[in-house]
Motif scaffolding. Structure first.
Motif, PDB file in Angstrom:
ATOM      1  N   PHE A 280       0.837  -1.196   0.000  1.00 49.62           N
ATOM      2  CA  PHE A 280       0.000   0.000   0.000  1.00 49.62           C
ATOM      3  C   PHE A 280       0.878   1.255   0.000  1.00 49.62           C
ATOM      4  O   PHE A 280       0.663   2.178  -0.796  1.00 49.62           O
ATOM      5  CB  PHE A 280      -0.910  -0.007   1.231  1.00 49.62           C
ATOM      6  N   ASN A 281       1.859   1.304   0.895  1.00 38.57           N
ATOM      7  CA  ASN A 281       2.708   2.492   1.009  1.00 38.57           C
ATOM      8  C   ASN A 281       3.522   2.736  -0.252  1.00 38.57           C
ATOM      9  O   ASN A 281       3.669   3.882  -0.690  1.00 38.57           O
ATOM     10  CB  ASN A 281       3.638   2.353   2.210  1.00 38.57           C
ATOM     11  N   ASN A 282       4.066   1.667  -0.831  1.00 39.15           N
ATOM     12  CA  ASN A 282       4.886   1.838  -2.024  1.00 39.15           C
ATOM     13  C   ASN A 282       4.075   2.405  -3.182  1.00 39.15           C
ATOM     14  O   ASN A 282       4.607   3.140  -4.028  1.00 39.15           O
ATOM     15  CB  ASN A 282       5.499   0.495  -2.440  1.00 39.15           C
ATOM     16  N   TYR A 283       2.794   2.066  -3.216  1.00 35.12           N
ATOM     17  CA  TYR A 283       1.944   2.544  -4.311  1.00 35.12           C
ATOM     18  C   TYR A 283       1.375   3.927  -4.027  1.00 35.12           C
ATOM     19  O   TYR A 283       1.470   4.828  -4.866  1.00 35.12           O
ATOM     20  CB  TYR A 283       0.807   1.552  -4.550  1.00 35.12           C
ATOM     21  N   TRP A 284       0.799   4.094  -2.837  1.00 35.73           N
ATOM     22  CA  TRP A 284       0.040   5.315  -2.550  1.00 35.73           C
ATOM     23  C   TRP A 284       0.882   6.435  -1.950  1.00 35.73           C
ATOM     24  O   TRP A 284       0.428   7.573  -1.879  1.00 35.73           O
ATOM     25  CB  TRP A 284      -1.146   4.999  -1.650  1.00 35.73           C
TER      26      TRP A 284
END
Length: 307
Positions: free
Chosen positions: A45-49
């Motif tokens: 999630f963090n890497n994308y958003w």
């Protein structure tokens, strides 16, 4: 104490009170996420958003207006932002905001089509907290509609157990309106909920506030009413159908089964035939706020936007 500070205070006091408050919230109806599932998807999630980019999606649009189907385009912009809980605006200095900083997923839904000689341009912005356990309700949603006759602006702000609704209109029949609506799931937050909640929506009967755009186009007063959500699965997608029990309105949203749960298409029907049909053309991730030069217009071609 100001209303916004009161909201912050109520959200910060003992967990016992928070649990009592949640009995009246839609949080209980949101699908539960197990703790180890949260841990296993945090990096993804963090890497994308939190990559410093927004997700930009373009859609072909068929929109009925005045009894005819119009062709147009929709752009959905999904991005995470630091948001002020008390002011309900994007924070300029989030590192200095302390507990007032609530990370949200923002969706800007930009819809454009032409009716005869003149244009419609509609923008709906929705701000949904990423931590749905601590902040179970969308904090803010607003819609502006511009066309050659005039324009309107509507906004919902979360205040304790109500949404504070305001509407400002060019048209005499509407004028300026202000009222409170009991908290319920917003139709305008369905897509942010899908993106944040692993492609899932609550199923069954639920209290819902229909979209501000539907309110304007169908001349329906904004309020909380009953709706039923169901789900069907295909090989790579899920489709959610929302049917209002007291209104002749149905929405279907098709989403990818896998992360990042991109919105593939949606339809809206008011009982008299199709009123909206949108299907994905292209999706890219870009820091669009820095892309302001003439050379950056090439990104519009990549998004397959017509103008």
């Amino acid at each position: 104490m100001s209303p916004f500070l009161k909201v912050f205070y109520l959200l910060s006091i003992s967990s016992l009170f928070a649990c009592q408050q949640n009995k009246k919230s839609v949080a209980n109806q949101l699908p539960a996420i197990k703790e180890k599932e949260v841990v296993s998807t945090t990096n993804q999630f963090n890497n994308y958003w939190y990559s410093g980019k927004a997700e930009l999606n373009s859609y072909e649009l068929k929109q009925s207006r005045y009894g005819e189907i119009r062709e147009g385009e929709v752009v959905l912009v999904f991005v995470t932002e630091p948001f002020s809980l008390s002011k309900q605006v994007k924070l300029d200095r989030p590192k200095n905001a302390g507990n007032d900083n609530v990370p949200v997923m923002k969706l800007n839904n930009i819809r454009k089509f032409t009716t005869g000689i003149y244009d419609y341009s509609i923008v709906t912005s929705t701000f949904t907290p990423i931590d749905s356990k601590k902040y179970p309700h969308t904090l803010k949603s607003n819609t502006s509609i511009q066309e050659w006759c005039g324009h309107t602006f509507t906004q919902l702000n979360l205040k304790e157990e109500n949404y504070h609704f305001q509407e400002f209109s060019y048209f005499e029949a509407d004028g300026d309106t202000e009222k409170n609506i009991p908290v319920a799931l917003l139709e305008d937050e369905l897509m942010t909920r899908i993106r944040l909640n692993k492609g899932e929506l609550p199923l069954g009967e639920i209290d819902m506030i229909f979209s501000t755009l539907y309110s304007r186009f169908a001349y329906q007063k904004m309020k909380s009413t009953k709706a039923k959500i169901s789900k069907t699965a295909a090989e790579t997608t899920l489709t959610y159908t929302v049917e209002y029990l007291n209104y002749d309105r149905k929405i279907s949203i098709t989403v990818q089964k896998e992360f990042p749960y991109r919105i593939q298409s949606w339809t809206e029907d008011n009982g008299n035939g199709l009123i909206t049909e949108a299907s994905l053309k292209k999706s890219i991730n870009e820091p669009y706020w820095n892309q302001k030069s003439v050379t950056d217009e090439a990104k519009r071609k990549e998004l397959q936007l017509s103008n």
